[in-house]
Design an enzyme around this catalytic site. Structure first.
Site, short mmCIF file in Angstrom:
data_model
loop_
_atom_site.label_atom_id
_atom_site.label_comp_id
_atom_site.label_asym_id
_atom_site.label_seq_id
_atom_site.Cartn_x
_atom_site.Cartn_y
_atom_site.Cartn_z
N LYS A 32 0.86 -1.19 0.00
CA LYS A 32 0.00 0.00 0.00
C LYS A 32 0.89 1.23 0.00
O LYS A 32 1.76 1.38 0.85
CB LYS A 32 -0.90 0.02 1.23
CG LYS A 32 -1.84 1.22 1.26
CD LYS A 32 -2.84 1.11 2.40
CE LYS A 32 -2.31 1.61 3.71
NZ LYS A 32 -2.12 3.08 3.78
N ASP A 59 -3.47 4.32 -1.76
CA ASP A 59 -4.40 4.77 -0.71
C ASP A 59 -4.34 6.29 -0.58
O ASP A 59 -3.59 6.82 0.23
CB ASP A 59 -3.99 4.06 0.60
CG ASP A 59 -4.62 4.67 1.84
OD1 ASP A 59 -5.72 5.23 1.74
OD2 ASP A 59 -3.99 4.58 2.91
N LYS A 61 -7.40 8.08 -0.47
CA LYS A 61 -8.66 8.45 0.23
C LYS A 61 -9.28 9.72 -0.33
O LYS A 61 -9.43 10.72 0.39
CB LYS A 61 -8.41 8.62 1.72
CG LYS A 61 -7.97 7.36 2.44
CD LYS A 61 -7.94 7.59 3.95
CE LYS A 61 -7.44 6.39 4.71
NZ LYS A 61 -6.01 6.10 4.50
N ASP A 64 -13.96 14.71 -2.24
CA ASP A 64 -14.09 16.06 -2.80
C ASP A 64 -15.41 16.12 -3.57
O ASP A 64 -16.20 15.16 -3.52
CB ASP A 64 -12.88 16.34 -3.72
CG ASP A 64 -12.54 17.83 -3.78
OD1 ASP A 64 -13.48 18.65 -3.81
OD2 ASP A 64 -11.35 18.16 -3.82
N THR A 122 -10.28 3.47 11.26
CA THR A 122 -10.04 2.59 12.41
C THR A 122 -9.41 3.34 13.60
O THR A 122 -9.29 2.79 14.68
CB THR A 122 -9.11 1.43 12.01
OG1 THR A 122 -7.95 1.97 11.36
CG2 THR A 122 -9.80 0.47 11.06
N ARG A 214 2.91 -0.68 10.83
CA ARG A 214 3.99 -0.63 11.81
C ARG A 214 4.34 -1.97 12.47
O ARG A 214 5.49 -2.16 12.85
CB ARG A 214 3.66 0.43 12.88
CG ARG A 214 3.83 1.83 12.35
CD ARG A 214 3.11 2.87 13.17
NE ARG A 214 1.67 2.83 12.94
CZ ARG A 214 0.81 3.72 13.43
NH1 ARG A 214 1.24 4.70 14.20
NH2 ARG A 214 -0.48 3.63 13.17
O1 OMP Z 1 -7.48 3.33 4.04
C1 OMP Z 1 -6.61 2.86 4.81
O2 OMP Z 1 -5.71 2.16 4.38
C2 OMP Z 1 -6.78 3.07 6.26
C3 OMP Z 1 -8.09 3.26 6.69
C4 OMP Z 1 -8.38 3.23 8.06
O3 OMP Z 1 -9.54 3.32 8.48
N1 OMP Z 1 -7.34 3.06 8.94
C5 OMP Z 1 -6.05 2.93 8.53
O4 OMP Z 1 -5.16 2.75 9.40
N2 OMP Z 1 -5.74 2.99 7.20
C6 OMP Z 1 -4.32 2.91 6.75
O5 OMP Z 1 -3.77 1.65 7.14
C7 OMP Z 1 -2.42 1.77 7.60
C8 OMP Z 1 -2.34 1.23 8.99
O6 OMP Z 1 -1.03 1.33 9.43
P1 OMP Z 1 -0.55 0.71 10.84
O7 OMP Z 1 -1.45 1.30 11.90
O8 OMP Z 1 0.87 1.16 10.97
O9 OMP Z 1 -0.71 -0.78 10.72
C9 OMP Z 1 -2.06 3.27 7.48
O10 OMP Z 1 -1.31 3.43 6.30
C10 OMP Z 1 -3.39 3.98 7.37
O11 OMP Z 1 -3.31 5.11 6.51
#
Ligand code: OMP
Length: 237
Positions: A32, A59, A61, A64, A122, A214
């Protein structure tokens, strides 16, 4: 779509991302690329990832007015990525034209990128959603509402936490994608995420895909962490 854990390449530049990928030393990863890396490196890094045989979730998002999202999606479709996203809060008109933009922008003979909509991030708690977005229902209801809206708008799936994934399959269809970030291995810090689960829990509850950043990228041994995540996701542990 490829059913491997999606690795969030949340790095400041391509050098850091390439270093990390060489540690994993695997082909056909599902990666991603988010705002940080894309804003820094642009389309050339996407082309490089493709040349290495990786699947790509771009990604960005989008959220607009419909016309702007439609035009932007035409451009993103030309990059040859596999998955892109919008915010469902942009509304059904925006989601429908996002899909149309992708269809029109996909080069002849190529596959259109799948389009999914973010429901509630999330990192959002129920209390925060109610107080800051002034949404009066509970978080599950809000996520299900957005998922239904995305489904009715013709999208291929949603981004949601695992907690809602099973219910979303029930009100949409089993093939409607439920892509779940907020994944942590047992004992890992939750950082800024609120609604977290382990890879095996996500599989059990009904996610079709997981996104992990992470827990792998910041692990002492990223290769080991990635292999662990795959084993849990594929229920080999
Ligand atoms: O669309 C996403 O990927 C996304 C949506 C969401 O609701 N929550 C979310 O954490 N993400 C993405 O998912 C990844 C989670 O990263 P970690 O929390 O490091 O595992 C990040 O790159 C966020 O931008």
């Amino acid at each position: 779509m490829l059913d491997k854990p999606i690795i969030a390449l949340d790095f400041p530049n391509k050098e850091a991302a390439i270093d990390f990928l060489s540690e994993l030393n695997s082909q056909s990863l599902f990666v991603k690329v988010g705002m940080e890396l894309f804003y820094q490196e642009g389309a050339s890094f996407i082309h490089w990832l493709k040349s290495q045989g990786h699947y790509i979730f771009l990604d960005l998002k989008l959220h607009d007015i419909p016309n702007t999202v439609y035009s932007a999606m035409k451009v993103l479709a030309s990059l040859g990525v596999d998955l892109v996203n919008v915010h469902a809060a942009g509304g059904s008109k925006m989601m429908k034209v996002a899909l149309r933009g992708l269809e029109e922008g996909t080069p002849k003979g190529k596959k259109r990128p799948a389009l999914i909509a973010v429901t509630q991030l999330t990192s959002t708690s129920e209390q925060q959603m109610q107080e800051e977005q002034l949404i009066k229902c509970n978080l599950n209801e809000s996520v299900l509402h957005y998922a239904k809206l995305a489904y009715m708008s013709g999208l291929d799936g949603v981004v949601c936490s695992a907690h809602e994934a099973g219910m979303i399959a029930e009100i949409t269809s089993e093939s409607f994608l439920r892509v779940t970030p907020g994944i942590r291995m047992t004992g890992d810090s939750s950082d800024d995420q609120i609604r977290i689960v382990t890879p095996d829990q996500a599989r059990q509850i009904g996610s079709t895909h997981i996104v992990i950043g992470r827990s792998i990228t910041k692990a002492n041994n990223p290769k080991l962490a990635y292999d662990q995540a795959i084993n849990l996701w594929e229920r080999r542990n």
